[in-house]
Design a protein around this motif. Sequence first.
Motif, PDB file in Angstrom:
ATOM      1  N   GLN A   1      49.683  61.452  60.245  1.00  0.00           N
ATOM      2  CA  GLN A   1      48.267  61.597  60.588  1.00  0.00           C
ATOM      3  C   GLN A   1      47.374  60.813  59.617  1.00  0.00           C
ATOM      4  O   GLN A   1      46.229  60.520  59.925  1.00  0.00           O
ATOM      5  N   ALA A   2      47.912  60.458  58.451  1.00  0.00           N
ATOM      6  CA  ALA A   2      47.118  59.765  57.427  1.00  0.00           C
ATOM      7  C   ALA A   2      47.198  58.248  57.554  1.00  0.00           C
ATOM      8  O   ALA A   2      46.625  57.538  56.719  1.00  0.00           O
ATOM      9  N   LEU A   3      47.859  57.730  58.579  1.00  0.00           N
ATOM     10  CA  LEU A   3      48.030  56.277  58.705  1.00  0.00           C
ATOM     11  C   LEU A   3      46.709  55.515  58.724  1.00  0.00           C
ATOM     12  O   LEU A   3      46.587  54.465  58.093  1.00  0.00           O
ATOM     13  N   THR A   4      45.725  56.032  59.423  1.00  0.00           N
ATOM     14  CA  THR A   4      44.432  55.348  59.495  1.00  0.00           C
ATOM     15  C   THR A   4      43.787  55.279  58.114  1.00  0.00           C
ATOM     16  O   THR A   4      43.238  54.246  57.724  1.00  0.00           O
ATOM     17  N   GLU A   5      43.887  56.353  57.367  1.00  0.00           N
ATOM     18  CA  GLU A   5      43.330  56.372  56.012  1.00  0.00           C
ATOM     19  C   GLU A   5      44.119  55.455  55.082  1.00  0.00           C
ATOM     20  O   GLU A   5      43.543  54.801  54.213  1.00  0.00           O
ATOM     21  N   VAL A   6      45.438  55.387  55.262  1.00  0.00           N
ATOM     22  CA  VAL A   6      46.263  54.470  54.462  1.00  0.00           C
ATOM     23  C   VAL A   6      45.785  53.041  54.693  1.00  0.00           C
ATOM     24  O   VAL A   6      45.596  52.270  53.744  1.00  0.00           O
ATOM     25  N   SER A   7      45.564  52.700  55.951  1.00  0.00           N
ATOM     26  CA  SER A   7      45.093  51.356  56.284  1.00  0.00           C
ATOM     27  C   SER A   7      43.741  51.080  55.642  1.00  0.00           C
ATOM     28  O   SER A   7      43.519  50.011  55.061  1.00  0.00           O
ATOM     29  N   GLY A   8      42.831  52.027  55.712  1.00  0.00           N
ATOM     30  CA  GLY A   8      41.503  51.855  55.122  1.00  0.00           C
ATOM     31  C   GLY A   8      41.561  51.674  53.613  1.00  0.00           C
ATOM     32  O   GLY A   8      40.890  50.805  53.054  1.00  0.00           O
ATOM     33  N   GLN A   9      42.370  52.479  52.942  1.00  0.00           N
ATOM     34  CA  GLN A   9      42.487  52.368  51.487  1.00  0.00           C
ATOM     35  C   GLN A   9      43.182  51.069  51.096  1.00  0.00           C
ATOM     36  O   GLN A   9      42.837  50.453  50.089  1.00  0.00           O
ATOM     37  N   TYR A  10      44.162  50.658  51.881  1.00  0.00           N
ATOM     38  CA  TYR A  10      44.831  49.383  51.623  1.00  0.00           C
ATOM     39  C   TYR A  10      43.816  48.239  51.706  1.00  0.00           C
ATOM     40  O   TYR A  10      43.788  47.357  50.854  1.00  0.00           O
TER      41      TYR A  10
ATOM     42  N   PRO B   1      48.657  57.427  47.593  1.00  0.00           N
ATOM     43  CA  PRO B   1      49.918  56.893  47.061  1.00  0.00           C
ATOM     44  C   PRO B   1      50.603  55.916  48.020  1.00  0.00           C
ATOM     45  O   PRO B   1      51.208  54.936  47.581  1.00  0.00           O
ATOM     46  N   TYR B   2      50.506  56.181  49.313  1.00  0.00           N
ATOM     47  CA  TYR B   2      51.104  55.267  50.289  1.00  0.00           C
ATOM     48  C   TYR B   2      50.393  53.914  50.266  1.00  0.00           C
ATOM     49  O   TYR B   2      51.024  52.863  50.259  1.00  0.00           O
ATOM     50  N   ALA B   3      49.059  53.956  50.252  1.00  0.00           N
ATOM     51  CA  ALA B   3      48.282  52.711  50.241  1.00  0.00           C
ATOM     52  C   ALA B   3      48.562  51.915  48.971  1.00  0.00           C
ATOM     53  O   ALA B   3      48.740  50.694  49.025  1.00  0.00           O
ATOM     54  N   GLU B   4      48.627  52.596  47.846  1.00  0.00           N
ATOM     55  CA  GLU B   4      48.885  51.906  46.585  1.00  0.00           C
ATOM     56  C   GLU B   4      50.289  51.316  46.546  1.00  0.00           C
ATOM     57  O   GLU B   4      50.489  50.200  46.047  1.00  0.00           O
ATOM     58  N   ALA B   5      51.271  52.044  47.081  1.00  0.00           N
ATOM     59  CA  ALA B   5      52.647  51.537  47.109  1.00  0.00           C
ATOM     60  C   ALA B   5      52.762  50.313  48.020  1.00  0.00           C
ATOM     61  O   ALA B   5      53.376  49.308  47.657  1.00  0.00           O
ATOM     62  N   VAL B   6      52.143  50.392  49.189  1.00  0.00           N
ATOM     63  CA  VAL B   6      52.177  49.259  50.112  1.00  0.00           C
ATOM     64  C   VAL B   6      51.451  48.066  49.501  1.00  0.00           C
ATOM     65  O   VAL B   6      51.919  46.924  49.585  1.00  0.00           O
ATOM     66  N   PHE B   7      50.326  48.325  48.860  1.00  0.00           N
ATOM     67  CA  PHE B   7      49.572  47.232  48.244  1.00  0.00           C
ATOM     68  C   PHE B   7      50.392  46.555  47.153  1.00  0.00           C
ATOM     69  O   PHE B   7      50.435  45.322  47.062  1.00  0.00           O
TER      70      PHE B   7
END
Length: 178
Positions: free
Chosen positions: A88-97, A10-16
């Motif tokens: 802790q999920a920041l790296t995964e957020v970046s990858g999904q973004y 959800p974070y990656a999708e919102a940022v995207f």
Amino acid sequence: MAELMKIARPYAEAVFALAKEEQSLAAWSDQLANLSAIAADQAMQVLMDDPSRSQAEILSVFEAVMGDKLTTQGKNLLAAMAENKRLQALTEVSGQYEALKAEEEKRVRATVVSAFDVTDEQKNKLSAALNAKFDAEVEITYEVDASLVGGIKIMVGDWALDGSAQSQLNKLGAAIAQ
């Protein structure tokens, strides 16, 4: 890892969505890469795992390291993730973004592993074939693995093709064993 993927989505999708709306895909890509690098740092991991540290202290470290490269929206993202104890999920957020960005830009990443160095002519043919197959611009990373004996392996996201001699020999050995 699967849990982090769920948390990060959800974070990656919102940022995207925000980046696409503001036409700032590259800027967010850089910002998330920097935040991800900070979050992945061993000392930062220890700090984030320390229950005696407040979320405000942890956020101040991110802000100090990022300096003026951290936008207001970036601070808001960090604050939301910290509030929900999701840093802790920041790296995964970046990858999904990055995956969403690549899809938007019709870009695909592939890895080609071969037993020997691939010639320029072979690279051109592979590139053309993969571009046509995925209807996108395919960025190819080439690796050499002598244990393959011959042939190549191609990996693109979830899709893989194993045309290595090693794979064929393993299949033959399994067939003989039956």
